[in-house]
Design a protein around this motif. Sequence first.
Motif, PDB file in Angstrom:
ATOM      1  N   LEU A  30       0.813  -1.226   0.000  1.00  0.00           N
ATOM      2  CA  LEU A  30       0.000   0.000   0.000  1.00  0.00           C
ATOM      3  C   LEU A  30       0.840   1.267   0.000  1.00  0.00           C
ATOM      4  O   LEU A  30       0.327   2.350  -0.275  1.00  0.00           O
ATOM      5  CB  LEU A  30      -0.957   0.011   1.196  1.00  0.00           C
ATOM      6  N   VAL A  76      -6.910   6.356  -2.786  1.00  0.00           N
ATOM      7  CA  VAL A  76      -5.701   6.169  -3.584  1.00  0.00           C
ATOM      8  C   VAL A  76      -5.785   7.050  -4.819  1.00  0.00           C
ATOM      9  O   VAL A  76      -6.872   7.385  -5.281  1.00  0.00           O
ATOM     10  CB  VAL A  76      -5.490   4.688  -3.979  1.00  0.00           C
ATOM     11  N   MET A  82      -3.061   0.404  -8.318  1.00  0.00           N
ATOM     12  CA  MET A  82      -3.021  -0.281  -7.030  1.00  0.00           C
ATOM     13  C   MET A  82      -3.569  -1.693  -7.176  1.00  0.00           C
ATOM     14  O   MET A  82      -2.994  -2.649  -6.664  1.00  0.00           O
ATOM     15  CB  MET A  82      -3.821   0.505  -5.984  1.00  0.00           C
ATOM     16  N   LEU A 117     -10.560   0.323  -0.778  1.00  0.00           N
ATOM     17  CA  LEU A 117      -9.701   1.251  -1.525  1.00  0.00           C
ATOM     18  C   LEU A 117     -10.587   2.013  -2.493  1.00  0.00           C
ATOM     19  O   LEU A 117     -11.384   1.399  -3.215  1.00  0.00           O
ATOM     20  CB  LEU A 117      -8.614   0.483  -2.280  1.00  0.00           C
TER      21      LEU A 117
END
Length: 120
Positions: A30, A76, A82, A117
């Motif tokens: 992360l 994010v 990601m 996320l």
Amino acid sequence: MVRIVGIEHVQLAMPPGGEAAARGFYTGLLGLPEVPKPPVLAARGGCWFEASGVKVHLGVEADFRPAQKAHPALLVDDLAGMIAALTAAGVAVVPDEPIEGRARCFVSDPFGNRIELMQG
């Protein structure tokens, strides 16, 4: 009137001895840097991960059970990137419907804690 003005940090639990796995996930995947815990708390184990605007603290819980419904939602800047990195590392990614125009998905940390996320 007194009111809440923000969240200082989110605390998640982990089992004893899970620090290396936590570092691999929260820092390695992360990208959240680890910061030292205050000396009075360091002896208890666990890890703190912090970056601008986000603080995730993991504390050791002897009778650990993962949070499978309650979860933090982390913003994010490149959700697709990601997801690609997490998938390449073998992390299962569960897509979900966008909310208020924000793309999002769910993953589990190495201990089974649910993490959302969202594209910031």
